[in-house]
Design an enzyme around this catalytic site. Structure first.
Site: not given
Length: 244
Positions: A149, A153
């Site tokens: 994650y 990002k």
């Protein structure tokens, strides 16, 4: 405050729940026409009932070919919010190929594809536009069990800068918004453990998590002409987390 969004046409991905759904409602309330993209038909059906006039598109953005087909005739779009994302939390030594593939397909690759479709339309029409990518404070801070994650990002923040660089000459602005934990229903469930929440809250100078409207207000600002000189930015909505 009039943000000048009335009469403009916006596309929002991940529109079925949470930040995306609230963004759709806020854009329509501001007078924009909204195309709502989600992979879950039930969420779109309930959104249309709640917000008549929204144009629903049901597609899994992890599927490149299906997305191309679903959005090829979407029509003119002036504003884009790339909000769709997945979060598979695994310790680094247990990260799987499937987690990498799915996360990068949705959190990064789909942003490239949807933005290409929308930006090409803007350029062909010769009109200015604005794109907001919903990123995270996790793009700039390492978090345990967030290997994939955080990486998606971080890639999204850099993509935002490159898009801003290349699309700027076409009068298309591109920015990211980087929230801390947001109190969506999922956020409340995931951070309901007081000990887990305290560890994060102790790193936030304002001592609280973000509410959905904090993020939505920032998205609308970045879409509006009120931010007409802002592009290539990653704007934290984090209560000061990234300052610590």
């Amino acid at each position: 405050m009039d943000l000048g969004l009335a009469g403009r046409r916006a596309l929002v991905t991940g529109a079925g729940k949470g930040i995306g759904r609230s963004t759709v409602l806020a854009l329509q309330a501001a007078g924009a026409q909204v195309v709502a993209v989600s992979r879950t038909r039930e969420d779109l059906d309930s959104l249309v009932r709640e917000c008549p006039g929204v144009e629903p598109v049901c597609v899994d953005l992890a599927d490149w070919e299906a997305t191309e087909q679903a959005l090829s005739n979407v029509g003119p779009v002036d504003l884009l919010v790339n909000n769709a994302a997945v979060a598979t939390l695994q310790p680094f030594l247990e990260v799987t190929k499937e987690a990498c593939d799915t996360s990068f397909n949705v959190n990064f690759r789909a942003v490239v594809q949807v933005s290409q479709i929308v930006a090409r339309g803007m350029i062909a029409r010769g009109v200015p536009g604005a794109i907001v990518n919903v990123s995270s404070q996790a793009s700039q801070r390492a978090l345990t069990n967030h290997t994939v994650y955080c990486s998606t990002k971080g890639a999204l923040d850099m993509l935002t800068k490159v898009m801003a660089l290349e699309l700027g000459p076409h009068k298309i602005r591109v920015n990211a918004v980087n929230p801390t934990v947001v109190m969506t229903p999922m956020g409340r469930a995931n951070w309901s453990d007081p000990h887990k929440a305290k560890v994060m809250l102790d790193r936030i100078p304002l001592g609280k998590f973000a509410e959905v409207e904090n993020v939505v207000d920032t998205i609308l600002f970045l879409l509006s002409n009120r931010s007409s000189m802002t592009t290539g930015s990653a704007l934290p909505v984090d209560g000061g987390f990234l300052a610590t």
